[in-house]
Motif scaffolding. Structure first.
Motif, PDB file in Angstrom:
ATOM      1  N   THR A  46       0.765  -1.280  -0.116  1.00 28.32           N
ATOM      2  CA  THR A  46       0.037  -0.124  -0.028  1.00 28.32           C
ATOM      3  C   THR A  46       0.862   1.367  -0.079  1.00 28.32           C
ATOM      4  O   THR A  46       0.592   2.356  -0.625  1.00 28.32           O
ATOM      5  CB  THR A  46      -0.964  -0.194   1.213  1.00 28.32           C
ATOM      6  N   LEU A  47       1.943   1.165   0.662  1.00 24.69           N
ATOM      7  CA  LEU A  47       2.866   2.258   1.003  1.00 24.69           C
ATOM      8  C   LEU A  47       3.785   2.790  -0.293  1.00 24.69           C
ATOM      9  O   LEU A  47       4.211   3.934  -0.703  1.00 24.69           O
ATOM     10  CB  LEU A  47       3.527   2.255   2.239  1.00 24.69           C
ATOM     11  N   ALA A  48       4.200   1.529  -1.094  1.00 23.79           N
ATOM     12  CA  ALA A  48       4.883   1.622  -2.014  1.00 23.79           C
ATOM     13  C   ALA A  48       5.037   2.579  -3.146  1.00 23.79           C
ATOM     14  O   ALA A  48       5.637   3.400  -3.404  1.00 23.79           O
ATOM     15  CB  ALA A  48       5.519   0.278  -2.576  1.00 23.79           C
ATOM     16  N   PRO A  49       3.573   2.699  -3.648  1.00 27.65           N
ATOM     17  CA  PRO A  49       3.196   3.652  -4.719  1.00 27.65           C
ATOM     18  C   PRO A  49       3.331   5.160  -4.306  1.00 27.65           C
ATOM     19  O   PRO A  49       3.241   5.997  -4.931  1.00 27.65           O
ATOM     20  CB  PRO A  49       2.097   3.183  -5.371  1.00 27.65           C
ATOM     21  N   LEU A  50       3.050   5.456  -2.990  1.00 28.71           N
ATOM     22  CA  LEU A  50       2.793   6.550  -2.431  1.00 28.71           C
ATOM     23  C   LEU A  50       3.916   7.437  -2.541  1.00 28.71           C
ATOM     24  O   LEU A  50       5.108   7.252  -2.371  1.00 28.71           O
ATOM     25  CB  LEU A  50       2.284   6.496  -0.989  1.00 28.71           C
ATOM     26  N   ASP A  51       3.718   8.805  -2.474  1.00 30.25           N
ATOM     27  CA  ASP A  51       4.702  10.130  -2.264  1.00 30.25           C
ATOM     28  C   ASP A  51       5.555   9.630  -0.923  1.00 30.25           C
ATOM     29  O   ASP A  51       4.860   9.877   0.219  1.00 30.25           O
ATOM     30  CB  ASP A  51       4.053  11.170  -2.354  1.00 30.25           C
ATOM     31  N   PRO A  52       6.724   9.859  -0.982  1.00 27.82           N
ATOM     32  CA  PRO A  52       7.587   9.352   0.085  1.00 27.82           C
ATOM     33  C   PRO A  52       7.663  10.662   1.109  1.00 27.82           C
ATOM     34  O   PRO A  52       7.750  10.251   2.344  1.00 27.82           O
ATOM     35  CB  PRO A  52       9.208   9.369  -0.281  1.00 27.82           C
ATOM     36  N   THR A  53       6.975  11.764   0.758  1.00 27.59           N
ATOM     37  CA  THR A  53       6.723  12.880   1.658  1.00 27.59           C
ATOM     38  C   THR A  53       5.498  12.914   2.375  1.00 27.59           C
ATOM     39  O   THR A  53       5.116  13.604   3.344  1.00 27.59           O
ATOM     40  CB  THR A  53       7.189  14.354   1.220  1.00 27.59           C
ATOM     41  N   ARG A  54       4.735  12.031   2.039  1.00 26.41           N
ATOM     42  CA  ARG A  54       3.285  12.057   2.386  1.00 26.41           C
ATOM     43  C   ARG A  54       3.375  11.499   3.980  1.00 26.41           C
ATOM     44  O   ARG A  54       4.220  10.505   4.308  1.00 26.41           O
ATOM     45  CB  ARG A  54       2.468  10.960   1.577  1.00 26.41           C
ATOM     46  N   ARG A  55       2.308  12.098   5.013  1.00 25.47           N
ATOM     47  CA  ARG A  55       2.191  11.376   6.070  1.00 25.47           C
ATOM     48  C   ARG A  55       1.884  10.043   6.208  1.00 25.47           C
ATOM     49  O   ARG A  55       0.989   9.704   5.598  1.00 25.47           O
ATOM     50  CB  ARG A  55       1.315  12.533   6.732  1.00 25.47           C
ATOM     51  N   ALA A  56       2.381   9.570   7.188  1.00 24.65           N
ATOM     52  CA  ALA A  56       2.109   7.916   7.502  1.00 24.65           C
ATOM     53  C   ALA A  56       2.049   7.970   8.997  1.00 24.65           C
ATOM     54  O   ALA A  56       2.983   8.431   9.878  1.00 24.65           O
ATOM     55  CB  ALA A  56       3.019   6.978   6.922  1.00 24.65           C
ATOM     56  N   PHE A  57       1.033   7.242   9.456  1.00 29.69           N
ATOM     57  CA  PHE A  57       0.943   7.007  10.992  1.00 29.69           C
ATOM     58  C   PHE A  57       1.466   5.596  11.063  1.00 29.69           C
ATOM     59  O   PHE A  57       0.760   4.724  10.379  1.00 29.69           O
ATOM     60  CB  PHE A  57      -0.403   7.177  11.566  1.00 29.69           C
ATOM     61  N   ARG A  58       2.255   5.368  12.204  1.00 32.69           N
ATOM     62  CA  ARG A  58       2.572   3.932  12.672  1.00 32.69           C
ATOM     63  C   ARG A  58       2.262   3.948  14.015  1.00 32.69           C
ATOM     64  O   ARG A  58       2.591   4.756  15.007  1.00 32.69           O
ATOM     65  CB  ARG A  58       4.010   3.966  12.368  1.00 32.69           C
ATOM     66  N   LEU A  59       1.796   2.489  14.265  1.00 36.03           N
ATOM     67  CA  LEU A  59       1.605   2.194  15.865  1.00 36.03           C
ATOM     68  C   LEU A  59       2.860   1.646  16.366  1.00 36.03           C
ATOM     69  O   LEU A  59       3.196   0.427  16.105  1.00 36.03           O
ATOM     70  CB  LEU A  59       0.319   1.319  16.025  1.00 36.03           C
ATOM     71  N   ILE A  60       3.558   2.233  17.599  1.00 38.33           N
ATOM     72  CA  ILE A  60       4.933   1.747  18.052  1.00 38.33           C
ATOM     73  C   ILE A  60       4.422   1.621  19.478  1.00 38.33           C
ATOM     74  O   ILE A  60       4.298   2.555  20.411  1.00 38.33           O
ATOM     75  CB  ILE A  60       5.923   2.595  17.789  1.00 38.33           C
ATOM     76  N   GLY A  61       4.524   0.443  19.946  1.00 34.48           N
ATOM     77  CA  GLY A  61       4.363   0.182  21.652  1.00 34.48           C
ATOM     78  C   GLY A  61       2.910   0.704  22.027  1.00 34.48           C
ATOM     79  O   GLY A  61       3.064   1.357  23.262  1.00 34.48           O
ATOM     80  N   GLY A  62       1.899   0.662  21.333  1.00 33.61           N
ATOM     81  CA  GLY A  62       0.552   1.165  21.626  1.00 33.61           C
ATOM     82  C   GLY A  62       0.717   2.976  21.440  1.00 33.61           C
ATOM     83  O   GLY A  62      -0.410   3.377  21.882  1.00 33.61           O
ATOM     84  N   VAL A  63       1.389   3.383  21.100  1.00 34.42           N
ATOM     85  CA  VAL A  63       1.540   4.830  20.647  1.00 34.42           C
ATOM     86  C   VAL A  63       1.527   5.150  19.015  1.00 34.42           C
ATOM     87  O   VAL A  63       2.367   4.678  18.291  1.00 34.42           O
ATOM     88  CB  VAL A  63       2.965   5.612  21.178  1.00 34.42           C
ATOM     89  N   LEU A  64       0.645   6.084  18.740  1.00 34.89           N
ATOM     90  CA  LEU A  64       0.496   6.292  17.461  1.00 34.89           C
ATOM     91  C   LEU A  64       1.396   7.586  17.071  1.00 34.89           C
ATOM     92  O   LEU A  64       1.223   8.748  17.563  1.00 34.89           O
ATOM     93  CB  LEU A  64      -0.719   6.453  16.992  1.00 34.89           C
ATOM     94  N   VAL A  65       2.131   7.039  16.167  1.00 37.03           N
ATOM     95  CA  VAL A  65       3.412   8.099  15.896  1.00 37.03           C
ATOM     96  C   VAL A  65       3.185   8.561  14.437  1.00 37.03           C
ATOM     97  O   VAL A  65       2.921   7.857  13.569  1.00 37.03           O
ATOM     98  CB  VAL A  65       4.631   7.815  16.153  1.00 37.03           C
ATOM     99  N   GLU A  66       3.314   9.939  14.050  1.00 34.64           N
ATOM    100  CA  GLU A  66       3.291  10.447  12.815  1.00 34.64           C
ATOM    101  C   GLU A  66       4.884  10.518  12.107  1.00 34.64           C
ATOM    102  O   GLU A  66       5.830  11.195  12.701  1.00 34.64           O
ATOM    103  CB  GLU A  66       2.768  12.025  12.761  1.00 34.64           C
ATOM    104  N   ARG A  67       4.967   9.872  10.907  1.00 36.41           N
ATOM    105  CA  ARG A  67       6.105   9.938  10.266  1.00 36.41           C
ATOM    106  C   ARG A  67       5.773   9.969   8.728  1.00 36.41           C
ATOM    107  O   ARG A  67       4.584  10.155   8.384  1.00 36.41           O
ATOM    108  CB  ARG A  67       6.810   8.511  10.425  1.00 36.41           C
ATOM    109  N   THR A  68       6.990  10.165   7.857  1.00 40.56           N
ATOM    110  CA  THR A  68       6.765  10.180   6.280  1.00 40.56           C
ATOM    111  C   THR A  68       6.332   8.389   5.871  1.00 40.56           C
ATOM    112  O   THR A  68       7.299   7.657   6.505  1.00 40.56           O
ATOM    113  CB  THR A  68       7.763  10.924   5.617  1.00 40.56           C
ATOM    114  N   VAL A  69       6.252   8.443   4.721  1.00 39.12           N
ATOM    115  CA  VAL A  69       6.269   7.003   4.062  1.00 39.12           C
ATOM    116  C   VAL A  69       7.781   6.858   4.055  1.00 39.12           C
ATOM    117  O   VAL A  69       8.002   5.756   4.198  1.00 39.12           O
ATOM    118  CB  VAL A  69       5.499   7.105   2.893  1.00 39.12           C
ATOM    119  N   ALA A  70       8.479   7.729   3.669  1.00 40.40           N
ATOM    120  CA  ALA A  70       9.865   7.400   3.324  1.00 40.40           C
ATOM    121  C   ALA A  70      10.658   6.836   4.633  1.00 40.40           C
ATOM    122  O   ALA A  70      11.576   5.938   4.685  1.00 40.40           O
ATOM    123  CB  ALA A  70      10.870   8.460   2.927  1.00 40.40           C
TER     124      ALA A  70
END
Length: 131
Positions: A46-70
């Motif tokens: 899902t993430l591979a074709p997206l723009d690398p600078t686009r925001r992505a959210f990831r759940l790390i240890g129960g905490v949702l963090v905002e990162r970029t696709v890259a």
């Protein structure tokens, strides 16, 4: 000559059941990890074709963090590859345990309830055919 063979029938059956339980737990763990790997694969696809600078959210240890696709994509790929390696290790351990269980079954002539029932039916049908 030193023998490692358990002397009584209960010890043989206990060891066989222990081997079966180990195989079952390995199968369960492999299944869980395969589900995780498939989820990682889906996210990666899902993430591979997206723009690398686009925001992505990831759940790390129960905490949702905002990162970029890259930032997220390499760690997802790495985790998926690690899951693949662990699954392969567990599958090889499972194969070894299954062979050990089969050898134990043959060595001590252990029959499961289904096998015993099938043998009994076969003997009854052959006895009925000869009378």
């Amino acid at each position: 000559m030193a023998t490692e063979e358990p002397i009584d029938e209960n010890a043989v059956i206990a060891k066989y059941k222990e081997l079966q339980n180990e195989c079952s737990s390995l199968i369960t763990k492999i299944t869980e990890l395969e589900v995780d790997r498939n989820e990682h694969k889906l996210v990666e696809e899902t993430l591979a074709p997206l723009d690398p600078t686009r925001r992505a959210f990831r759940l790390i240890g129960g905490v949702l963090v905002e990162r970029t696709v890259a930032e997220v994509l390499p760690s997802i790929t790495s985790n998926k590859n690690n899951l693949d390696a662990v699954i392969k290790q567990l599958e090889s351990r499972l194969d070894i345990k299954q062979k050990e269980t089969a050898q134990w079954k043959v060595k001590y002539n252990i029959k499961t309830a289904e096998e015993a029932g099938a043998i009994q039916k076969q003997q009854m049908s052959s006895a009925a055919g000869t009378s």
